[in-house]
Design a protein around this motif. Structure first.
Motif, PDB file in Angstrom:
ATOM      1  N   ARG A 157       0.859  -1.184   0.000  1.00  0.00           N
ATOM      2  CA  ARG A 157       0.000   0.000   0.000  1.00  0.00           C
ATOM      3  C   ARG A 157       0.897   1.236   0.000  1.00  0.00           C
ATOM      4  NH1 ARG A 157      -2.276  -3.126   4.059  1.00  0.00           N
ATOM      5  NH2 ARG A 157      -1.541  -1.672   5.658  1.00  0.00           N
ATOM      6  N   VAL A 159       1.601   5.337  -0.761  1.00  0.00           N
ATOM      7  CA  VAL A 159       1.047   6.687  -0.896  1.00  0.00           C
ATOM      8  C   VAL A 159       2.183   7.622  -1.262  1.00  0.00           C
ATOM      9  CG1 VAL A 159      -0.037   8.633   0.282  1.00  0.00           C
ATOM     10  CG2 VAL A 159      -0.858   6.314   0.702  1.00  0.00           C
ATOM     11  N   ARG A 182      -1.121   5.405  -4.693  1.00  0.00           N
ATOM     12  CA  ARG A 182      -2.027   6.542  -4.556  1.00  0.00           C
ATOM     13  C   ARG A 182      -1.205   7.827  -4.385  1.00  0.00           C
ATOM     14  NH1 ARG A 182      -6.481   5.266  -0.173  1.00  0.00           N
ATOM     15  NH2 ARG A 182      -7.651   6.771  -1.426  1.00  0.00           N
ATOM     16  N   ARG A 183      -1.794   8.931  -4.807  1.00  0.00           N
ATOM     17  CA  ARG A 183      -1.070  10.206  -4.761  1.00  0.00           C
ATOM     18  C   ARG A 183      -1.856  11.219  -3.931  1.00  0.00           C
ATOM     19  NH1 ARG A 183       0.063  14.331  -8.826  1.00  0.00           N
ATOM     20  NH2 ARG A 183      -1.973  13.837  -9.790  1.00  0.00           N
ATOM     21  N   MET A 184      -1.150  11.860  -2.982  1.00  0.00           N
ATOM     22  CA  MET A 184      -1.726  12.957  -2.203  1.00  0.00           C
ATOM     23  C   MET A 184      -1.014  14.243  -2.609  1.00  0.00           C
ATOM     24  SD  MET A 184      -2.278  11.399   1.641  1.00  0.00           S
ATOM     25  CE  MET A 184      -3.063  12.920   2.185  1.00  0.00           C
ATOM     26  N   GLU A 198      -0.719  13.261   7.857  1.00  0.00           N
ATOM     27  CA  GLU A 198      -2.100  12.956   7.493  1.00  0.00           C
ATOM     28  C   GLU A 198      -2.197  11.647   6.717  1.00  0.00           C
ATOM     29  OE1 GLU A 198      -5.563  14.705   4.519  1.00  0.00           O
ATOM     30  OE2 GLU A 198      -3.970  16.037   5.235  1.00  0.00           O
ATOM     31  N   ALA A 199      -1.265  11.403   5.834  1.00  0.00           N
ATOM     32  CA  ALA A 199      -1.284  10.170   5.054  1.00  0.00           C
ATOM     33  C   ALA A 199      -1.217   8.951   5.953  1.00  0.00           C
ATOM     34  CB  ALA A 199      -0.112  10.170   4.061  1.00  0.00           C
ATOM     35  N   GLU A 201      -2.062   8.785   9.204  1.00  0.00           N
ATOM     36  CA  GLU A 201      -3.208   8.694  10.103  1.00  0.00           C
ATOM     37  C   GLU A 201      -4.495   8.309   9.378  1.00  0.00           C
ATOM     38  OE1 GLU A 201      -3.230  12.519  11.887  1.00  0.00           O
ATOM     39  OE2 GLU A 201      -1.688  12.023  13.385  1.00  0.00           O
ATOM     40  N   ASN A 202      -4.645   8.690   8.114  1.00  0.00           N
ATOM     41  CA  ASN A 202      -5.930   8.514   7.436  1.00  0.00           C
ATOM     42  C   ASN A 202      -5.988   7.368   6.432  1.00  0.00           C
ATOM     43  OD1 ASN A 202      -6.704  10.713   8.879  1.00  0.00           O
ATOM     44  ND2 ASN A 202      -6.819  12.124   7.151  1.00  0.00           N
ATOM     45  N   HIS A 203      -4.840   6.965   5.877  1.00  0.00           N
ATOM     46  CA  HIS A 203      -4.899   6.077   4.711  1.00  0.00           C
ATOM     47  C   HIS A 203      -4.145   4.762   4.883  1.00  0.00           C
ATOM     48  CE1 HIS A 203      -6.838   9.367   2.621  1.00  0.00           C
ATOM     49  NE2 HIS A 203      -5.843  10.162   2.968  1.00  0.00           N
ATOM     50  N   MET A 204      -3.633   4.465   6.053  1.00  0.00           N
ATOM     51  CA  MET A 204      -2.994   3.178   6.370  1.00  0.00           C
ATOM     52  C   MET A 204      -1.966   2.730   5.332  1.00  0.00           C
ATOM     53  SD  MET A 204      -6.107   0.867   7.836  1.00  0.00           S
ATOM     54  CE  MET A 204      -4.984  -0.516   7.898  1.00  0.00           C
ATOM     55  N   PRO A 205      -1.003   3.558   4.992  1.00  0.00           N
ATOM     56  CA  PRO A 205      -0.006   3.128   4.002  1.00  0.00           C
ATOM     57  C   PRO A 205       1.020   2.187   4.625  1.00  0.00           C
ATOM     58  CG  PRO A 205       0.567   5.295   4.798  1.00  0.00           C
ATOM     59  CD  PRO A 205      -0.744   4.924   5.476  1.00  0.00           C
TER      60      PRO A 205
END
Length: 543
Positions: A157, A159, A182-184, A198-199, A201-205
């Motif tokens: 996974r 990010v 995925r790209r933020m 944030e990545a 905490e929010n997206h479980m990379p």
């Protein structure tokens, strides 16, 4: 093996350029290896390639040309960068004091598939990886390919924190070059560290990819992410690991630096001042890569060890990797890291090793230039090289027709030929030579004159041509005295006093032994003479 495949969508970038510039770049040879196009007001446009720049025409750029291109581009971000949707190209603006654009740098973005082969084995381990190198060497290109391999091939996974849309291209849809990652996007460059947290905490990379860590807040965010068990792959400003150590803002990426006061015994053992610099913590990135060129990278597989060695003034162990034209990865060892080559021949008489002072690795006390007697019954003098280029021995042999042969097995060696630092890098070799009673000849430098002089003296001893007083250590009187006293001092200060161990010095003449004994008495220590005839030597006892 993986061959490289390059995609660049160059036509979409050329379509934005002024007509004269686009026409000048029409020939295929002008497009190959193109790095960027520079457009400055009142100057002739310029195309930049690796190692050179080429003028595009003879007409200077006008204000209308710049304004027309800016209008086609759209809005620039807070970092004065713009892009072309679904491509990797980047256009950066230079503004005057009123905020008007007076220059544009059009960087060609390429997706290069295959560069990750140089570090493919490092990705399987799951350790955080830091990429360094000069601008234009391909850091972002490699970062993009690593993100794709981690996401697609290793099913992680991933990010991507894309601050300037340089990794995954402009627009809301990421470029296919990053695969399933995925790209933020980041609204403003100064908010990059917040998006990094944030990545997590929010997206479980499982993996976070970051381009250009450049501030202290971003370095702290990287450490926070690493301590949460997330793998980091990032680039940082700096050409080499030594640059990061000297950079107070980014030094935390490699463990941070702190000042430490040593005790008297430890300072004597290290032969350093009492206040020294040491690594403060474990590195955020356990593995680091210095990108010297697009096809040659230097890999630090243990950043903590490398930083410790650099802070102590020792050369670090670096693994050089090179990508061949067929996609194969080859290891290119630096000259001083090559495996020791051995020069010897069976049948010679056993002799005690000359490197008699036991020193803890990797520090090795400087040894004098000894000369060993060689058994005249042997045909060729067989030598093993430690820290010395074997080609120098071969060249000396060819030039003078000497009966010398380079061997690669210590058990076959008549003598080990080494430089002063060579034994420090190969402590096991010295130990094995002592067990096999193979003498060690230490010379001052890895140069042809020094090697020729050493071989000439060895052969002269062997043939009975040297008429000087025989002995395991020779040289001019003054040189012999200085070498003997320096050996004694190092043994006392680095072994006897700090470690409480007795040390036997090398065999010396009676005059030098008396001088060594006087020096030992000044340290308030006791010594005695052991051995007979040519093997008489001084033994120094701890207090």
């Amino acid at each position: 093996m993986t061959t490289q495949r390059i995609t660049d969508d160059l036509e979409r970038l050329l379509a934005l350029l002024p007509d004269p510039v686009r026409d000048a770049l029409r020939p295929p040879e002008r497009r190959d290896q193109l790095l960027e196009v520079v457009l400055d007001l009142g100057r002739v446009p310029e195309a930049r390639y690796p190692g050179q720049a080429v003028a595009l025409g003879e007409v200077a750029l006008t204000r209308d040309d710049l304004d027309a291109m800016v209008a086609r581009l759209g809005c620039f971000g807070a970092d004065n960068r713009a892009g072309i949707e679904r491509t990797l190209h980047r256009i950066s603006a230079i503004r005057n004091r009123r905020g008007d654009v007076v220059g544009l740098t059009c960087r060609v973005g390429r997706a290069v598939f295959g560069t990750v082969a140089l570090v493919r084995d490092l990705l399987d381990g799951g350790q955080s990886l830091l990429l360094m190198g000069r601008p234009g060497v391909g850091k972002t290109t490699a970062l993009r390919e690593i993100a794709r391999v981690l996401a697609d091939d290793l099913q992680r996974r991933v990010v991507v924190i894309d601050t300037s849309n340089e990794i995954a291209g402009d627009g809301d849809i990421p470029h296919p070059a990053i695969g399933r990652a995925r790209r933020m996007q980041v609204a403003r460059p100064e908010h990059q560290h917040q998006v990094m947290i944030e990545a997590v905490e929010n997206h479980m990379p499982e993996v976070i990819v970051i381009d250009e860590i450049g501030t202290e807040l971003e370095a702290q965010a990287a450490r926070t992410i690493a301590e949460r068990g997330v793998m980091l792959v990032a680039t940082a400003h700096g050409n080499a690991l030594a640059n990061l150590i000297k950079n107070p803002t980014l030094s935390d990426l490699v463990g941070g630096i702190q000042s430490v006061t040593l005790g008297d015994d430890e300072a004597r053992r290290r032969r350093s001042q009492k206040t020294v610099l040491e690594r403060a913590a474990e590195p955020t990135f356990p593995v680091a890569v210095e990108m010297h060129s697009r096809q040659r990278w230097a890999v630090h597989t243990d950043v903590a060890s490398t930083v410790d060695q650099l802070l102590r003034g020792l050369p670090p162990r670096i693994q050089e990797r090179e990508l061949a034209a067929d996609g194969a990865v080859r290891l290119v060892d630096p000259p001083d890291e090559r495996r020791p080559r051995l020069l010897a021949q069976p049948g010679l008489q056993s002799r005690p090793a000359l490197a008699a002072v036991p020193m803890p690795p990797p520090a090795e006390p400087p040894l004098p230039d000894p000369e060993e007697e060689v058994d005249p019954a042997s045909d060729d003098l067989q030598v093993l090289c430690c820290g010395i280029t074997p080609q120098l021995v071969d060249e000396s042999t060819r030039r003078h027709g000497w009966p010398v042969q380079v061997v690669e097995d210590l058990s076959d060696a008549d003598v080990v030929l080494s430089i002063r630092q060579g034994l420090g890098r190969q402590p096991s070799l010295r130990r094995q030579a002592r067990e096999l009673k193979v003498p060690i000849l230490v010379i001052k430098a890895d140069t042809l004159p020094q090697v020729e002089r050493a071989l000439e003296r060895l052969l002269s001893r062997r043939e009975g041509m040297d008429q000087e007083e025989p002995g395991p250590v020779s040289g001019d009187g003054q040189d012999d005295e200085l070498a003997g006293l320096e050996e004694c001092r190092l043994a006392v200060e680095q072994v006897v006093m700090p470690q409480g161990r007795p040390v036997e010095l090398l065999p010396r003449s009676e005059r030098v032994r008396r001088m060594q004994a006087d020096l030992v008495e000044r340290y308030r220590l006791r010594s005695d003479v052991f051995g007979q005839a040519e093997q008489c030597r001084l033994r120094v006892f701890p207090p």
